[in-house]
Motif scaffolding. Structure first.
Motif, short mmCIF file in Angstrom:
data_model
loop_
_atom_site.label_atom_id
_atom_site.label_comp_id
_atom_site.label_asym_id
_atom_site.label_seq_id
_atom_site.Cartn_x
_atom_site.Cartn_y
_atom_site.Cartn_z
N LEU A 1 -4.90 26.55 -5.70
CA LEU A 1 -4.81 27.99 -5.95
C LEU A 1 -5.50 28.86 -4.91
CD1 LEU A 1 -5.67 27.96 -9.75
CD2 LEU A 1 -3.40 28.09 -8.71
N ASP A 2 -6.47 28.34 -4.20
CA ASP A 2 -7.28 29.20 -3.33
C ASP A 2 -6.68 29.44 -1.95
OD1 ASP A 2 -7.72 26.64 -2.38
OD2 ASP A 2 -9.89 26.88 -2.15
N ARG A 3 -5.49 28.92 -1.70
CA ARG A 3 -4.80 29.15 -0.42
C ARG A 3 -3.33 29.43 -0.71
NH1 ARG A 3 -3.36 25.10 4.50
NH2 ARG A 3 -2.87 26.75 6.00
N VAL A 4 -2.89 30.64 -0.39
CA VAL A 4 -1.50 31.03 -0.62
C VAL A 4 -0.78 31.05 0.73
CG1 VAL A 4 0.05 32.77 -1.56
CG2 VAL A 4 -2.19 32.39 -2.63
N LEU A 5 0.24 30.25 0.83
CA LEU A 5 1.00 30.10 2.08
C LEU A 5 2.11 31.12 2.16
CD1 LEU A 5 1.39 26.25 1.74
CD2 LEU A 5 -0.27 27.43 3.19
N GLN A 6 2.37 31.61 3.37
CA GLN A 6 3.54 32.45 3.64
C GLN A 6 4.57 31.56 4.34
OE1 GLN A 6 2.77 36.81 4.51
NE2 GLN A 6 1.12 35.83 5.63
N ILE A 7 5.76 31.48 3.76
CA ILE A 7 6.77 30.55 4.26
C ILE A 7 8.07 31.29 4.51
CG2 ILE A 7 8.04 28.43 3.75
CD1 ILE A 7 5.73 27.95 1.60
N HIS A 8 8.60 31.15 5.71
CA HIS A 8 9.91 31.73 6.00
C HIS A 8 10.95 30.83 5.33
CE1 HIS A 8 13.45 33.22 7.98
NE2 HIS A 8 12.72 34.26 8.36
N PRO A 9 11.90 31.38 4.58
CA PRO A 9 12.89 30.55 3.88
C PRO A 9 13.62 29.54 4.78
CG PRO A 9 13.04 32.81 3.13
CD PRO A 9 12.07 32.80 4.29
N ALA A 10 13.85 29.89 6.04
CA ALA A 10 14.55 28.97 6.94
C ALA A 10 13.71 27.74 7.29
CB ALA A 10 14.95 29.71 8.21
N ASP A 11 12.40 27.81 7.05
CA ASP A 11 11.52 26.69 7.38
C ASP A 11 11.39 25.68 6.24
OD1 ASP A 11 11.07 27.70 9.89
OD2 ASP A 11 9.21 28.72 9.34
N ILE A 12 12.07 25.91 5.14
CA ILE A 12 12.02 24.98 4.02
C ILE A 12 13.03 23.87 4.28
CG2 ILE A 12 12.53 24.71 1.56
CD1 ILE A 12 11.16 27.45 1.20
N ARG A 13 12.53 22.63 4.23
CA ARG A 13 13.36 21.47 4.56
C ARG A 13 14.29 21.08 3.42
NH1 ARG A 13 12.56 16.02 4.15
NH2 ARG A 13 10.39 16.25 3.59
N ARG A 14 13.77 21.08 2.19
CA ARG A 14 14.62 20.73 1.05
C ARG A 14 13.96 21.15 -0.26
NH1 ARG A 14 12.89 16.08 -1.79
NH2 ARG A 14 11.34 14.91 -0.65
N GLU A 15 14.81 21.32 -1.26
CA GLU A 15 14.32 21.60 -2.61
C GLU A 15 13.93 20.27 -3.25
OE1 GLU A 15 16.52 24.97 -4.79
OE2 GLU A 15 17.99 24.07 -3.45
N GLY A 16 12.78 20.24 -3.93
CA GLY A 16 12.34 19.02 -4.59
C GLY A 16 12.72 19.00 -6.05
N SER A 17 12.46 20.11 -6.75
CA SER A 17 12.80 20.22 -8.16
C SER A 17 12.37 21.58 -8.69
CB SER A 17 12.12 19.12 -8.98
OG SER A 17 10.75 19.35 -9.04
N VAL A 18 12.71 21.83 -9.93
CA VAL A 18 12.28 23.05 -10.62
C VAL A 18 11.09 22.67 -11.51
CG1 VAL A 18 12.94 24.76 -12.36
CG2 VAL A 18 14.58 24.06 -10.60
#
Length: 189
Positions: A152-169
Motif C-alpha cells: 500500500l505504501d507505494r502507488v505506481l503510475q503505469i502507462h496502459p501500453a506498458d502492461i504485458r498481460r492481464e492476470g485476473s480480476v
C-alpha cells in the motif's frame, strides 16, 4: 458472443504487442534504446529486462497525490481497475532498473493507471507491515498458487501500453479491503 469477445481481446493484445515490437506504438521521445543483445543474468534487471517487457518510455515516478478508487474490471483486453496485470515495476531506489511482476490496478490519474505491487512474501510478522500490506489471497496471477499481499505504501503510475498481460480480476470483496486501507493510509476517496 463471449467467445467472440475473447477472440477480439486476444487479437487486440497481439496487435498491440506487435506494434510495440515494431516500434510503432509509444516510441520514446528523443532517443532510441539500443537493442538488447543478450538477456541479463538471473537476478539482474535493467534496461534489457524493460525492453523484453515491452516498456518503451521512462517511468514518471511514483504517484503521491490523492485519487479516486474505482472497481471496474471488464474482460475486453484492456487493463481496468480491479484487475491484476503483469507489467515492469521499477525498483524504488533506482527507477532505471526493475522487474516484471503482478500489479493490482486501483484507479487512474491522467493518462496513467494507478497500481499496487503484489508480493508473495509474507509481511504479517512485522508491526509496521500491518499498515503497509493487505492480504488478497491466491489467484491465477501466481503460477505457484502462493498467497499474495498488496503493498500500500507505494502507488505506481503505469502507462496502459506498458502492461504485458492481464492476470485476473480480483474479487470485489478483496478489492474493498485494499481500497479501505488505501483510504486510511493515503486519504483517497
Amino acid at each position: 458472443m463471449a467467445r467472440m469477445a475473447l477472440n477480439f481481446s486476444s487479437i487486440g493484445g497481439a496487435v498491440r504487442a506487435s506494434l510495440r515490437f515494431l516500434g510503432v506504438l509509444r516510441k520514446p521521445a528523443g532517443r532510441t534504446p539500443a537493442p538488447a543483445t543478450r538477456a541479463p543474468a538471473p537476478g539482474r534487471s535493467g534496461n534489457a529486462a524493460r525492453l523484453r517487457a515491452g516498456v518503451t518510455g521512462t517511468y514518471p515516478g511514483d504517484f503521491t497525490g490523492t485519487a479516486t478508487l474505482r472497481y471496474a474490471p471488464s474482460p475486453d483486453g484492456r487493463p481496468d481497475p480491479g484487475e491484476i496485470v503483469w507489467t515492469w515495476v521499477p525498483f524504488e531506489e533506482d527507477h532505471s532498473r526493475g522487474k516484471d511482476r503482478p500489479v493490482l490496478l486501483v484507479g487512474s490519474h491522467g493518462r496513467y493507471l494507478l497500481g499496487l505491487m503484489l508480493t508473495s512474501k509474507d509481511h504479517d510478522g512485522h508491526p509496521r507491515a500491518r499498515r503497509d500490506y493487505v492480504d488478497i489471497g491466491t489467484g491465477p496471477w501466481d503460477r505457484q498458487g502462493r498467497p499474495s499481499e498488496a503493498k500500500l505504501d507505494r502507488v505506481l503510475q503505469i502507462h496502459p501500453a506498458d502492461i504485458r498481460r492481464e492476470g485476473s480480476v480480483l474479487e470485489r470483496k478483496k478489492f474493498r479491503l485494499v481500497a479501505d486501507e488505501l483510504r486510511l493510509l493515503h486519504g483517497w476517496k
